[in-house]
Design an enzyme around this catalytic site. Structure first.
Site, PDB file in Angstrom:
ATOM      1  N   GLU A 163       8.077  33.320  13.071  1.00 26.34           N
ATOM      2  CA  GLU A 163       7.662  34.570  13.724  1.00 26.34           C
ATOM      3  C   GLU A 163       6.157  34.809  13.626  1.00 26.34           C
ATOM      4  O   GLU A 163       5.712  35.942  13.452  1.00 26.34           O
ATOM      5  CB  GLU A 163       8.448  35.765  13.168  1.00 26.34           C
ATOM      6  CG  GLU A 163       9.898  35.779  13.633  1.00 26.34           C
ATOM      7  CD  GLU A 163      10.503  37.170  13.691  1.00 26.34           C
ATOM      8  OE1 GLU A 163       9.744  38.149  13.832  1.00 26.34           O
ATOM      9  OE2 GLU A 163      11.741  37.265  13.620  1.00 26.34           O
ATOM     10  N   HIS A 181      11.101  40.308   5.687  1.00 31.50           N
ATOM     11  CA  HIS A 181      11.855  39.312   4.930  1.00 31.50           C
ATOM     12  C   HIS A 181      11.112  39.022   3.624  1.00 31.50           C
ATOM     13  O   HIS A 181       9.886  39.140   3.552  1.00 31.50           O
ATOM     14  CB  HIS A 181      11.976  37.995   5.705  1.00 31.50           C
ATOM     15  CG  HIS A 181      12.898  38.068   6.880  1.00 31.50           C
ATOM     16  ND1 HIS A 181      13.995  37.249   7.024  1.00 31.50           N
ATOM     17  CD2 HIS A 181      12.889  38.857   7.985  1.00 31.50           C
ATOM     18  CE1 HIS A 181      14.616  37.527   8.157  1.00 31.50           C
ATOM     19  NE2 HIS A 181      13.958  38.506   8.759  1.00 31.50           N
TER      20      HIS A 181
END
Length: 409
Positions: free
Chosen positions: A49, A272
């Protein structure tokens, strides 16, 4: 007899959640990630990402001194988001883009616009050939009604096949990334069973970090707490997996995850938690032979379960293809009726009544829009059916090979 460790490798894996204009405090967090990587001095960094090439370029400049070798994998409309930084030379790279990745009309999720892929970098470290894979699979969004499960299973199968067919010349295989699957999910069991990859968390001699190795936790200020209500401790969806192929063994000495805010900061690196593994690679006397029997029987069950789920997705895609095709036919018939009415007016039929031009044009544009939209959806679902059917066929062949293997011995 196994000798002393020949190599100690420190690996850092993180889904950075760096969506331009959408991710909170993105630039600040990217700088923080770069500062930490430069300070810690890992051997290998696997990131997901990183959607902006500018963010990648900024990281590349910042990390050039300690990670002189890097690669950014480009695919899809907005990219794959995958990149690798390494202390060791990268000999070769390869990208495979998954054949299925969500639906174009699910704009609120946006996975379809990303080039979800698996990237491969090949490196030679101390005479050992490493195949290093980094990937990011389709998100789950709703566990109770997971409309994307068939697509994620196709991706897991394609990932497993890609690793199997590209790693035959490697000594060690490493895989890191956000797999968007829980450890007990059929997709993870399929991937590990079909490739022989081992889970660093399960194999680690020492562990430090979030309980149960969770990488998406409710304590993180960037996570959506409502999505984690069924999981008060969080979920583990980010992994470092590994295996040795030739005359080497790999052991996970230590595994760590980050736990919330970065040291000295009020924010974490991402929504995360990062995963950090320390691996020991050592040479052994003789290559290990293939193990058959109970493992193959368990793999048969996993492949059968995955094939069943893919079959469910196939039937759903066939229904959607039929529905969109029927709507396209109806829109075409409506256009033909309007064309007949227009021709009748031009021919003088019904001249005693005024022709409703505005209503006619609006209806024609509506029918044309429906025709274009439903035709596009029909084509998309046709391709989806073909990909799901193809994966189902491959799994059938794999099941036959597994079932015949014991009789060959």
């Amino acid at each position: 007899m196994e000798g002393e460790p020949t190599l100690r490798l420190r690996i850092f894996d993180l889904n950075c959640w760096a969506i331009r204009y959408l991710s909170k405090r993105r630039q600040e967090r990217v700088r923080l990630i770069g500062d930490t990587l430069r300070r810690e001095g890992f051997d290998l960094v696997l990131l997901q990402e990183v959607w902006s090439e500018r963010d990648y370029s900024d990281l590349k400049v910042k990390l050039a001194g300690c990670y002189p070798f890097s690669h950014y994998f480009r695919s899809g409309v907005i990219g794959s988001g995958l990149c690798v930084f390494s202390r060791f030379p990268i000999l070769d790279t390869l990208l495979y883009q998954y054949s299925l990745n969500g639906y174009p009309y699910m704009l609120q999720h946006g996975d379809w616009f990303c080039g979800k892929s698996v990237g491969l970098v090949i490196m030679k470290i101390s005479g050992i050939i490493f195949n290093v894979y980094v990937t990011h699979l389709h998100a789950e969004y709703c566990r109770d009604k997971d409309a994307y499960l068939p697509h994620r299973l196709v991706q897991a199968w394609e990932l497993a096949q890609f690793i199997r067919h590209t790693s035959k010349a490697a000594d060690v295989v490493l895989l890191g990334g956000d797999l968007n699957m829980h450890p007990e999910d059929v997709g993870i069991r399929l991937l590990r069973g079909w490739t022989g990859l081992r889970d660093a968390f399960a194999e680690a001699t020492r562990f430090e970090g979030c309980k149960n190795g969770c990488t998406l936790v409710p304590d993180n200020c960037f996570t959506d707490k409502s999505e984690l209500l069924p999981f008060p401790l969080g979920i583990r969806i980010d992994y470092i997996l590994y295996k040795a192929i030739s005359s080497f063994t790999v052991k996970c000495e230590e595994l760590k995850t980050t736990t919330g805010p970065a040291p000295g900061m009020d924010i974490p690196f991402s929504d995360h938690e990062a995963v950090m593994a320390t691996l020991h690679i050592q040479r052994r006397g003789q290559p290990a032979g293939a193990t058959l029997g109970a493992a193959d029987l368990a793999l048969v069950d996993v492949v059968t379960e995955a094939r069943t789920e893919v079959g469910v997705g196939l039937r759903a895609a066939q229904r959607q293809r039929y529905s969109s095709g029927r709507m396209a036919v109806l829109a075409l018939l409506l256009l033909l009726l309007q064309a007949a009415a227009a021709l009748g007016t031009l021919a003088g039929l019904g001249a005693e009544q005024p022709f409703p031009k505005l209503s006619f044009c609006l209806l024609a544009f509506l029918a044309l829009g429906v025709l274009v939209l439903t035709t596009g959806l029909h084509l998309f679902h046709t391709m989806e059916v073909k990909m799901l059917h193809g994966t189902e066929d491959q799994m059938c062949m794999a099941l036959r090979a597994l079932q015949e293997r014991p009789s060959e011995g």
